[in-house]
Scaffold this motif. Sequence first.
Motif, PDB file in Angstrom:
ATOM      1  N   PRO A 176      21.087 -10.282  -0.835  1.00  0.00           N
ATOM      2  CA  PRO A 176      21.269  -9.692  -2.164  1.00  0.00           C
ATOM      3  C   PRO A 176      20.015  -9.027  -2.723  1.00  0.00           C
ATOM      4  N   LEU A 177      18.844  -9.323  -2.130  1.00  0.00           N
ATOM      5  CA  LEU A 177      17.594  -8.793  -2.687  1.00  0.00           C
ATOM      6  C   LEU A 177      16.488  -8.842  -1.641  1.00  0.00           C
ATOM      7  N   VAL A 178      15.663  -7.811  -1.654  1.00  0.00           N
ATOM      8  CA  VAL A 178      14.452  -7.764  -0.822  1.00  0.00           C
ATOM      9  C   VAL A 178      13.250  -7.586  -1.735  1.00  0.00           C
ATOM     10  N   LEU A 179      12.220  -8.380  -1.489  1.00  0.00           N
ATOM     11  CA  LEU A 179      10.929  -8.218  -2.166  1.00  0.00           C
ATOM     12  C   LEU A 179       9.942  -7.613  -1.182  1.00  0.00           C
ATOM     13  N   THR A 180       9.166  -6.659  -1.629  1.00  0.00           N
ATOM     14  CA  THR A 180       8.140  -6.068  -0.772  1.00  0.00           C
ATOM     15  C   THR A 180       6.999  -5.561  -1.639  1.00  0.00           C
ATOM     16  N   GLN A 181       5.881  -5.249  -1.006  1.00  0.00           N
ATOM     17  CA  GLN A 181       4.708  -4.774  -1.745  1.00  0.00           C
ATOM     18  C   GLN A 181       4.965  -3.400  -2.360  1.00  0.00           C
ATOM     19  N   PRO A 182       4.288  -3.081  -3.455  1.00  0.00           N
ATOM     20  CA  PRO A 182       4.406  -1.736  -4.033  1.00  0.00           C
ATOM     21  C   PRO A 182       4.009  -0.663  -3.028  1.00  0.00           C
ATOM     22  N   ASP A 183       4.556   0.539  -3.205  1.00  0.00           N
ATOM     23  CA  ASP A 183       4.200   1.663  -2.346  1.00  0.00           C
ATOM     24  C   ASP A 183       2.688   1.894  -2.400  1.00  0.00           C
ATOM     25  N   LEU A 225       2.009   8.394  -1.677  1.00  0.00           N
ATOM     26  CA  LEU A 225       2.573   7.053  -1.690  1.00  0.00           C
ATOM     27  C   LEU A 225       3.605   6.899  -0.573  1.00  0.00           C
ATOM     28  N   HIS A 226       3.495   5.798   0.151  1.00  0.00           N
ATOM     29  CA  HIS A 226       4.418   5.520   1.245  1.00  0.00           C
ATOM     30  C   HIS A 226       5.075   4.160   1.025  1.00  0.00           C
ATOM     31  N   ALA A 227       6.361   4.115   1.255  1.00  0.00           N
ATOM     32  CA  ALA A 227       7.091   2.854   1.153  1.00  0.00           C
ATOM     33  C   ALA A 227       6.818   2.000   2.374  1.00  0.00           C
ATOM     34  N   SER A 228       6.855   0.686   2.202  1.00  0.00           N
ATOM     35  CA  SER A 228       6.657  -0.228   3.325  1.00  0.00           C
ATOM     36  C   SER A 228       7.819  -0.121   4.307  1.00  0.00           C
ATOM     37  N   ALA A 229       7.603  -0.615   5.520  1.00  0.00           N
ATOM     38  CA  ALA A 229       8.656  -0.613   6.531  1.00  0.00           C
ATOM     39  C   ALA A 229       9.866  -1.413   6.062  1.00  0.00           C
ATOM     40  N   VAL A 230       9.621  -2.501   5.336  1.00  0.00           N
ATOM     41  CA  VAL A 230      10.707  -3.331   4.817  1.00  0.00           C
ATOM     42  C   VAL A 230      11.511  -2.567   3.763  1.00  0.00           C
ATOM     43  N   LYS A 231      10.829  -1.884   2.858  1.00  0.00           N
ATOM     44  CA  LYS A 231      11.535  -1.105   1.834  1.00  0.00           C
ATOM     45  C   LYS A 231      12.370  -0.005   2.475  1.00  0.00           C
ATOM     46  N   GLN A 232      11.816   0.647   3.478  1.00  0.00           N
ATOM     47  CA  GLN A 232      12.549   1.720   4.139  1.00  0.00           C
ATOM     48  C   GLN A 232      13.840   1.193   4.762  1.00  0.00           C
TER      49      GLN A 232
END
Length: 321
Positions: free
Chosen positions: A27-34, A43-50
């Motif tokens: 239901p939710l993913v937490l990851t570091q800010p871009d 700014l690049h999104a993390s691999a997890v965010k992608q």
Amino acid sequence: MKVIFAGTPEFAATALAAIHKAGFDIPLVLTQPDRPAGRGMHLHASAVKQYAQEHNIPVAQPISLRLNGKYPDVAAEAHDLLHNTEHDVMVVAAYGLILPMSVLEIPRLGCLNIHGSLLPRWRGAAPIHRAIEAGDTETGITIMQMEEGLDTGAMLLKQSISINSTETTGSLHDKLAAMGGEMIVQALHQLEQGPLTATVQPEQGTTYAAKISKEEAALDFHQPAEVLARKIRAFNPFPGTHAQYGNSTIKIWAAQTVTTNKTGAAPGQILTASAQEGILVASGEGVLKLTELQKPGGKRLPAAEFLQGFPLTPDMQFNRT
């Protein structure tokens, strides 16, 4: 079972993909800010965010989770989000933020961590790098029940893998990432049936894998050739090792120890530099053969090709930068 996932780099994205493909509800993913990256520092999104965005999984990127820290309002908002998101367990892999007890206590079944070492060896930030650098012959993945201490929680699952003599952090990272994905899916399936067997970590054999600093990347040829060869493998692909040759900083990506009758040279002295004999460099103990190098602004090249565009002179010195 509903799984909140917290992670940032490719190692974590591999685990997220495994959990998602296994059919668990995320239901939710937490990851570091871009973060800014590349030549343009965009700014690049993390691999997890992608991965999460590609599969329509909601993403949150709090800069902090500590209610008593520098960003209490941000942390409070993140806590509210976690409390209001229905889930059973949180899985954490190379997230990059410390999870305080106020977060660890939220999931009904707690927080599971995918750690890239055979705990209690190599607790900390860079277990893959440090295992290769230290000359370990095996490492592995530990699935751990998280607590407030640094990688001190009880071990739930553990699996080992050998480290061969040519292993780099890059190649070992990929093997461990795949293993971690398989093991966390196994752990979650078992958790659906009931509590996993928890084994308290022994204090004997504890080591700490300190974060890699760029200052460490400079090679000191006063060290033994074997130590240098391990360090070069450990720092490949990040941050890469280097040495100074005249006014140029040369990156050294691959090397091996060799037996030679060329002895008595000063550490860092180039013994041979030809396509036939290779690039041999004296060290504090033994001789190092450099097999892949990169000149400033150039590409990574095998030694013979490197010498065509950047000739090295025997009896000249490599020095620390």
